[in-house]
Design a protein around this motif. Structure first.
Motif, PDB file in Angstrom:
ATOM      1  N   GLY A  19       0.612  -0.957  -0.366  1.00  0.00           N
ATOM      2  CA  GLY A  19       0.409   0.195  -0.054  1.00  0.00           C
ATOM      3  C   GLY A  19       1.402   1.223  -0.206  1.00  0.00           C
ATOM      4  N   PHE A  20       0.334   2.234  -0.054  1.00  0.00           N
ATOM      5  CA  PHE A  20       0.600   3.435   0.352  1.00  0.00           C
ATOM      6  C   PHE A  20       1.859   4.203   1.193  1.00  0.00           C
ATOM      7  CE2 PHE A  20       0.141   8.462   1.976  1.00  0.00           C
ATOM      8  CZ  PHE A  20       1.027   8.837   1.140  1.00  0.00           C
ATOM      9  N   LEU A  21       1.781   3.494   2.975  1.00  0.00           N
ATOM     10  CA  LEU A  21       2.413   3.963   3.410  1.00  0.00           C
ATOM     11  C   LEU A  21       3.183   2.574   3.745  1.00  0.00           C
ATOM     12  CD1 LEU A  21       3.378   5.378   5.769  1.00  0.00           C
ATOM     13  CD2 LEU A  21       1.593   3.758   7.345  1.00  0.00           C
ATOM     14  N   ASP A  40       0.704  -8.799   1.934  1.00  0.00           N
ATOM     15  CA  ASP A  40      -0.200  -8.315   1.429  1.00  0.00           C
ATOM     16  C   ASP A  40      -0.999  -9.252   0.112  1.00  0.00           C
ATOM     17  OD1 ASP A  40      -1.764  -6.207   0.302  1.00  0.00           O
ATOM     18  OD2 ASP A  40      -0.390  -4.787   1.165  1.00  0.00           O
ATOM     19  N   ILE A  41      -2.793  -8.318  -0.127  1.00  0.00           N
ATOM     20  CA  ILE A  41      -3.428  -9.255  -0.765  1.00  0.00           C
ATOM     21  C   ILE A  41      -2.526  -9.597  -1.681  1.00  0.00           C
ATOM     22  CG2 ILE A  41      -5.113 -10.184   0.089  1.00  0.00           C
ATOM     23  CD1 ILE A  41      -6.167  -7.588  -0.179  1.00  0.00           C
ATOM     24  N   ARG A  42      -2.169  -8.050  -2.517  1.00  0.00           N
ATOM     25  CA  ARG A  42      -1.729  -7.564  -3.703  1.00  0.00           C
ATOM     26  C   ARG A  42      -0.071  -7.400  -3.887  1.00  0.00           C
ATOM     27  NH1 ARG A  42      -2.889  -1.507  -4.709  1.00  0.00           N
ATOM     28  NH2 ARG A  42      -2.548  -1.200  -2.547  1.00  0.00           N
ATOM     29  N   ASP A  56      -3.794 -13.067   1.910  1.00  0.00           N
ATOM     30  CA  ASP A  56      -5.009 -12.791   3.332  1.00  0.00           C
ATOM     31  C   ASP A  56      -4.576 -12.212   4.660  1.00  0.00           C
ATOM     32  OD1 ASP A  56      -7.121 -11.377   5.183  1.00  0.00           O
ATOM     33  OD2 ASP A  56      -8.593 -12.317   3.066  1.00  0.00           O
ATOM     34  N   LEU A  57      -4.399 -11.392   5.538  1.00  0.00           N
ATOM     35  CA  LEU A  57      -3.571 -11.409   6.756  1.00  0.00           C
ATOM     36  C   LEU A  57      -4.728 -12.623   8.424  1.00  0.00           C
ATOM     37  CD1 LEU A  57      -6.177  -9.314   8.884  1.00  0.00           C
ATOM     38  CD2 LEU A  57      -4.340  -7.750   6.791  1.00  0.00           C
ATOM     39  N   CYS A  76      -0.111  -2.449   8.718  1.00  0.00           N
ATOM     40  CA  CYS A  76      -0.304  -1.598   8.750  1.00  0.00           C
ATOM     41  C   CYS A  76      -1.595  -1.661   7.234  1.00  0.00           C
ATOM     42  CB  CYS A  76       0.653  -0.010   8.103  1.00  0.00           C
ATOM     43  SG  CYS A  76       2.206  -0.814   6.705  1.00  0.00           S
ATOM     44  N   ALA A  77      -2.061  -2.424   6.904  1.00  0.00           N
ATOM     45  CA  ALA A  77      -2.755  -2.809   6.524  1.00  0.00           C
ATOM     46  C   ALA A  77      -4.632  -2.321   6.282  1.00  0.00           C
ATOM     47  CB  ALA A  77      -3.391  -4.923   5.843  1.00  0.00           C
ATOM     48  N   SER A  78      -5.451  -2.944   5.667  1.00  0.00           N
ATOM     49  CA  SER A  78      -6.764  -1.811   5.962  1.00  0.00           C
ATOM     50  C   SER A  78      -7.684  -1.725   4.378  1.00  0.00           C
ATOM     51  CB  SER A  78      -6.629  -0.679   6.948  1.00  0.00           C
ATOM     52  OG  SER A  78      -8.094  -0.175   6.959  1.00  0.00           O
ATOM     53  N   THR A 115       0.064   0.887  12.240  1.00  0.00           N
ATOM     54  CA  THR A 115      -0.298   1.649  11.973  1.00  0.00           C
ATOM     55  C   THR A 115      -1.889   1.747  12.403  1.00  0.00           C
ATOM     56  OG1 THR A 115       0.680   1.414  10.658  1.00  0.00           O
ATOM     57  CG2 THR A 115      -0.324   3.382  10.342  1.00  0.00           C
ATOM     58  N   SER A 116      -1.999   2.366  13.383  1.00  0.00           N
ATOM     59  CA  SER A 116      -3.413   2.661  13.630  1.00  0.00           C
ATOM     60  C   SER A 116      -4.181   4.194  12.957  1.00  0.00           C
ATOM     61  CB  SER A 116      -3.735   3.269  15.840  1.00  0.00           C
ATOM     62  OG  SER A 116      -5.256   3.113  16.268  1.00  0.00           O
ATOM     63  N   TYR A 144     -14.498   2.130   9.647  1.00  0.00           N
ATOM     64  CA  TYR A 144     -13.614   2.457   9.514  1.00  0.00           C
ATOM     65  C   TYR A 144     -12.394   2.710  10.733  1.00  0.00           C
ATOM     66  CZ  TYR A 144      -9.045   4.108   8.548  1.00  0.00           C
ATOM     67  OH  TYR A 144      -7.381   4.524   8.374  1.00  0.00           O
ATOM     68  N   LYS A 148     -11.141   0.641  13.502  1.00  0.00           N
ATOM     69  CA  LYS A 148      -9.518   1.078  14.148  1.00  0.00           C
ATOM     70  C   LYS A 148      -9.639   1.247  15.404  1.00  0.00           C
ATOM     71  CE  LYS A 148      -6.601   2.145  11.576  1.00  0.00           C
ATOM     72  NZ  LYS A 148      -5.456   1.149  10.827  1.00  0.00           N
ATOM     73  N   ILE A 175      -2.028  11.523   6.268  1.00  0.00           N
ATOM     74  CA  ILE A 175      -0.809  11.306   5.795  1.00  0.00           C
ATOM     75  C   ILE A 175      -1.393  11.723   4.103  1.00  0.00           C
ATOM     76  CG2 ILE A 175       0.652   9.080   4.998  1.00  0.00           C
ATOM     77  CD1 ILE A 175      -0.713   7.673   7.169  1.00  0.00           C
TER      78      ILE A 175
HETATM   79  N1  LIG Z   1      -3.761   7.583   4.837  1.00  0.00           N
HETATM   80  C1  LIG Z   1      -3.937   8.341   5.192  1.00  0.00           C
HETATM   81  O1  LIG Z   1      -4.663   9.361   5.672  1.00  0.00           O
HETATM   82  C2  LIG Z   1      -3.501   7.268   6.838  1.00  0.00           C
HETATM   83  C3  LIG Z   1      -4.407   5.493   6.965  1.00  0.00           C
HETATM   84  N2  LIG Z   1      -3.764   5.077   8.368  1.00  0.00           N
HETATM   85  C4  LIG Z   1      -4.013   4.136   8.492  1.00  0.00           C
HETATM   86  O2  LIG Z   1      -2.381   3.808   8.176  1.00  0.00           O
HETATM   87  C5  LIG Z   1      -2.768   2.489   7.325  1.00  0.00           C
HETATM   88  C6  LIG Z   1      -2.159   2.231   5.690  1.00  0.00           C
HETATM   89  O3  LIG Z   1      -2.370   2.843   5.298  1.00  0.00           O
HETATM   90  P1  LIG Z   1      -2.443   3.335   3.674  1.00  0.00           P
HETATM   91  O4  LIG Z   1      -1.541   3.365   2.861  1.00  0.00           O
HETATM   92  O5  LIG Z   1      -2.856   4.730   3.322  1.00  0.00           O
HETATM   93  O6  LIG Z   1      -3.329   2.320   2.966  1.00  0.00           O
HETATM   94  P2  LIG Z   1      -3.714   1.216   1.670  1.00  0.00           P
HETATM   95  O7  LIG Z   1      -4.616   1.112   1.300  1.00  0.00           O
HETATM   96  O8  LIG Z   1      -3.022   2.301   0.412  1.00  0.00           O
HETATM   97  O9  LIG Z   1      -2.519   0.272   2.132  1.00  0.00           O
HETATM   98  C7  LIG Z   1      -3.243  -0.884   2.422  1.00  0.00           C
HETATM   99  C8  LIG Z   1      -2.961  -1.946   2.356  1.00  0.00           C
HETATM  100  O10 LIG Z   1      -3.534  -2.933   2.961  1.00  0.00           O
HETATM  101  C9  LIG Z   1      -3.184  -4.531   2.137  1.00  0.00           C
HETATM  102  N3  LIG Z   1      -4.710  -4.933   2.784  1.00  0.00           N
HETATM  103  C10 LIG Z   1      -6.405  -4.789   2.730  1.00  0.00           C
HETATM  104  N4  LIG Z   1      -6.518  -5.507   3.120  1.00  0.00           N
HETATM  105  C11 LIG Z   1      -6.314  -6.413   3.481  1.00  0.00           C
HETATM  106  C12 LIG Z   1      -6.175  -8.360   4.032  1.00  0.00           C
HETATM  107  N5  LIG Z   1      -7.041  -8.180   3.974  1.00  0.00           N
HETATM  108  N6  LIG Z   1      -4.589  -8.684   4.205  1.00  0.00           N
HETATM  109  C13 LIG Z   1      -3.097  -8.108   3.913  1.00  0.00           C
HETATM  110  N7  LIG Z   1      -3.547  -7.222   3.153  1.00  0.00           N
HETATM  111  C14 LIG Z   1      -4.368  -6.402   3.169  1.00  0.00           C
HETATM  112  C15 LIG Z   1      -3.718  -3.634   0.869  1.00  0.00           C
HETATM  113  O11 LIG Z   1      -4.157  -4.203  -0.482  1.00  0.00           O
HETATM  114  C16 LIG Z   1      -2.759  -2.438   0.664  1.00  0.00           C
HETATM  115  O12 LIG Z   1      -2.053  -2.384  -0.200  1.00  0.00           O
HETATM  116  C17 LIG Z   1      -4.283   1.759   7.259  1.00  0.00           C
HETATM  117  O13 LIG Z   1      -4.350   0.233   8.612  1.00  0.00           O
HETATM  118  C18 LIG Z   1      -5.013   3.049   7.623  1.00  0.00           C
HETATM  119  O14 LIG Z   1      -6.154   3.075   8.580  1.00  0.00           O
HETATM  120  C19 LIG Z   1      -4.084   6.091   9.678  1.00  0.00           C
HETATM  121  C20 LIG Z   1      -4.263   7.574   9.635  1.00  0.00           C
HETATM  122  C21 LIG Z   1      -4.492   7.931   7.669  1.00  0.00           C
END
Ligand SMILES: NC(=O)C1=CN([C@@H]2O[C@H](COP(=O)(O)OP(=O)(O)OC[C@H]3O[C@@H](n4cnc5c(N)ncnc54)[C@H](O)[C@@H]3O)[C@@H](O)[C@H]2O)C=CC1
Ligand SMILES: CC(C)=CCC[C@@H](C)[C@H]1CC[C@H]2C3=C(CC[C@]12C)[C@@]1(C)CCC(=O)C[C@@H]1CC3
Length: 345
Positions: A19-21, A40-42, A56-57, A76-78, A115-116, A144, A148, A175
């Motif tokens: 994912g992004f982070l 990761d799932i992808r 899948d986690l 940091c998956a969600s 990552t909360s 969500y 969380k 972020i």
């Molecule tokens: N983007 C933001 O502004 C903020 C994000 N966060 C938290 O940061 C973390 C990362 O967020 P981002 O990078 O923005 O999201 P993102 O969507 O880019 O990355 C999340 C990753 O989790 C993976 N994922 C989802 N379900 C899964 C599963 N069942 N098994 C394995 N992998 C799985 C996805 O494929 C994805 O690559 C998350 O926990 C989010 O709650 C917290 C505060 C702000």
């Protein structure tokens, strides 16, 4: 008695590392000499020094393969926050996090960094310079946020000196940075559809937007400082840019940087919130017949029209955190990284 062989403390796993982070975190960890497993799932990229495990986690056996010989796990998956799939949030953020903790125990992992989100205390009304002792939202604004909260509680409660297993939660807010699929793309899409002419409220509301590299820095400090008897054990930490900014100034700087006009006309907050609520209700009622995705959700309006900024004094004190990239520089780097979203591109 058999000696338990501890994994090398330079081996870590990033769950959600595609994912992004997650990807920014993986890149920084590799720079710092860590051997990294991404789960990761992808799979979205390849990088020397990184092993990818697709799964899948919620699947403990798949996780155990990735956690072999790992001492630090970053979770940091969600699912995407914008989803309204309650069952998915419950399955991934709550049941899945229990599975992650169980897999960490079985694999002999020592540290789990979650990552909360700072949103765990957000109920849609103003939050000004809040510390981590603010209670969790009693009426979370969406699934969500609701999940969380449960996820953070599960991870912090799992911290155990007896089991030599230490946990911490990082709470970032807003972020942004290169490759973010949410903030800048949503903003530009709204601008291209002529929806970025209006400021919700008087435009004075302050918000934390946190550059992704600062969030990564907070995660790595947390992992490296977390150990038995450290004040970090079982605690949550806000990680921000420590420069709250007017929400609409931030949006305007991104828009103008990409060649679009800044929003100018003011609309009363309660009016827009009411319209968003009505649209949400209509979308909800129509759901069996047609899927409508309104740009103005009550959550988005609340985020755009209220104060929500957080103190990161605890992270500064306990882990020596300081943002490494100031906001002005962060905005410039972000704008630079989206040439394809410039006006006319
Ligand atoms: N983007 C933001 O502004 C903020 C994000 N966060 C938290 O940061 C973390 C990362 O967020 P981002 O990078 O923005 O999201 P993102 O969507 O880019 O990355 C999340 C990753 O989790 C993976 N994922 C989802 N379900 C899964 C599963 N069942 N098994 C394995 N992998 C799985 C996805 O494929 C994805 O690559 C998350 O926990 C989010 O709650 C917290 C505060 C702000
Ligand atoms: C600080 C924080 C938690 C930021 C989250 C980022 C997103 C929630 C925002 C990114 C783009 C924003 C946006 C709007 C609301 C909040 C975002 C989705 C609007 C929908 C607000 C109403 C408008 O006038 C259009 C905006 C488009 C961009």
């Amino acid at each position: 008695m058999a000696t338990r062989i501890r994994p090398s403390n330079k081996r870590c796993a990033v769950i959600g590392g595609s994912g992004f982070l997650g990807r920014h975190l993986v890149e920084r960890l590799v720079d710092r000499g860590y051997a990294v497993a991404v789960f990761d799932i992808r799979q979205t990229y390849e990088l020397p020094g990184v092993n990818f495990y697709q799964g899948d986690l919620c699947d403990k056996h798949a996780l155990l393969t990735a956690l072999k010989d790992v001492s630090i796990v970053f979770h940091c998956a969600s699912p995407a926050p914008a989803s309204d799939d309650r069952a998915l949030f419950q399955r991934v953020n709550i049941d899945g996090t229990r599975t992650v903790i169980q897999a960490c125990h079985e694999a002999g992992v020592q540290k789990l960094v979650l990552t909360s989100s700072a949103s765990v205390v957000f109920e849609g009304s103003d939050i000004k310079n809040a510390k981590e002792d603010l209670p969790y939202a009693k009426r979370p604004i969406d699934y969500y946020t609701e999940t969380k909260i449960q996820q953070e509680k599960l991870v912090l409660e799992a911290c155990s000196k007896e089991m030599d297993f230490f946990t911490i939660a990082i709470r970032p807010h807003g972020i942004f940075g290169p490759r973010d699929p949410q903030l800048v793309p949503i903003l530009v899409d709204a601008a291209r559809r002529g929806k970025m002419k209006f400021i919700i409220g008087d435009g004075s509301n302050l918000v934390d937007f946190t550059y992704v590299e600062n969030v990564v820095h907070g995660h790595i400090l947390a992992a490296e400082r977390l150990k038995a008897d450290s004040p970090l054990c079982a605690q949550a930490y806000h990680i921000t840019n420590d420069e709250p900014v007017r929400f609409w100034d931030f949006m305007s700087q991104i828009l103008v940087g990409l060649g679009y006009s800044a929003p100018r006309y003011h609309l009363p907050y309660m009016l827009v919130y009411g319209i968003a609520l009505l649209l949400w209700l209509i979308a909800f009622i129509m759901r069996p017949l047609v899927q409508i995705k309104p740009t103005f959700t009550p959550m988005r309006v609340a985020l755009a029209g209220t104060h929500h900024y957080y103190s990161c004094a605890r992270a500064k004190q306990d882990m020596g955190y300081q943002p490494v990239v100031p906001l002005k520089e962060a905005i410039a780097r972000t704008v630079e990284s989206y040439p394809h979203l410039r006006k006319g591109a």
